[in-house]
Design an enzyme around this catalytic site. Structure first.
Site, PDB file in Angstrom:
ATOM      1  CB  ALA A 126      12.247  -2.241  -2.392  1.00 55.17           C
ATOM      2  N   GLY A 131       7.998  -6.040  -1.659  1.00 53.33           N
ATOM      3  CA  GLY A 131       8.427  -6.406  -0.315  1.00 53.33           C
ATOM      4  C   GLY A 131       7.791  -5.538   0.757  1.00 53.33           C
ATOM      5  CG  ASP A 132       6.201  -0.934   1.652  1.00 52.05           C
ATOM      6  OD1 ASP A 132       6.520  -0.836   2.851  1.00 52.05           O
ATOM      7  OD2 ASP A 132       5.303  -0.246   1.128  1.00 52.05           O
ATOM      8  CB  ALA A 133       2.753  -4.818  -0.534  1.00 52.69           C
TER       9      ALA A 133
END
EC number: 3.1.26.-
Length: 136
Positions: free
Chosen positions: A23, A26-28
Site C-alpha cells: 500500500a 501503491g499510494d505513490a
C-alpha cells in the site's frame, strides 16, 4: 521485475511483502498516475490541479474507486484487496472513517501489487476505469 525507469526492486518476493508495504508504494504510484491524468487535460491551472488531485487520491475517493472496480477484479486481485483491507496500519487519517481508510489501503495495496508484479497494463486499465467512473 524488469528494470524500469527506476532500477530498484523489492528486497523479497512480492508475495512476501506485507500488504501495508504494498500500500505504501501503491499510494505513490497511484498519485503519479492521477497527476499524469490531470496534466493530460487541457487548461488546468496549478490550484485546479491540486484540488482535482485531492479529489481522486483521498481515502474517501480511493475507497469509492475500489467499490466501483469490484466487479472488474480477478479472484487473485480480490485476494490482494482482502489482505490490504485487513492490514493494520496503526493510524487513521483525520478526514476518513475507519472503513474508508481500510478500503483505501486495500486499493493502494492492489496498485502496489500490480506494479511490483509487472502487471502494468492491468494497473493502467484499472486506474483508468476508476478515474473515469469518478469523473461521472
Amino acid at each position: 521485475m524488469t528494470e524500469g525507469w527506476f532500477p530498484y526492486e523489492p528486497s523479497k518476493p512480492v508475495k512476501l511483502i506485507p500488504p501495508i508495504v504494498l500500500a505504501y508504494i501503491g499510494d505513490a504510484i497511484y498519485e503519479v498516475a492521477v497527476r499524469q491524468y490531470l496534466i493530460s487535460l487541457p487548461n488546468l491551472k496549478p490550484n485546479h490541479l491540486h484540488k482535482a488531485a485531492t479529489g481522486l487520491v483521498s481515502a474517501k475517493a480511493q475507497s469509492r474507486i475500489l467499490g466501483l472496480l469490484d466487479s472488474e477484479l480477478t479472484d487473485d486481485e480480490k485476494n490482494i484487496v482482502r489482505q490490504g483491507r485487513n492490514a493494520k496500519s496503526g493510524s487513521v487519517p483525520k478526514n476518513a472513517d475507519v472503513l474508508e481508510y481500510r478500503h483505501a489501503t486495500a486499493f493502494e495495496c492492489l496498485v502496489g501489487y500490480l506494479y511490483y508484479t509487472d502487471q502494468h497494463d492491468r494497473l493502467r486499465e484499472l486506474i483508468h476505469i476508476g478515474i473515469r467512473q469518478m469523473q461521472r
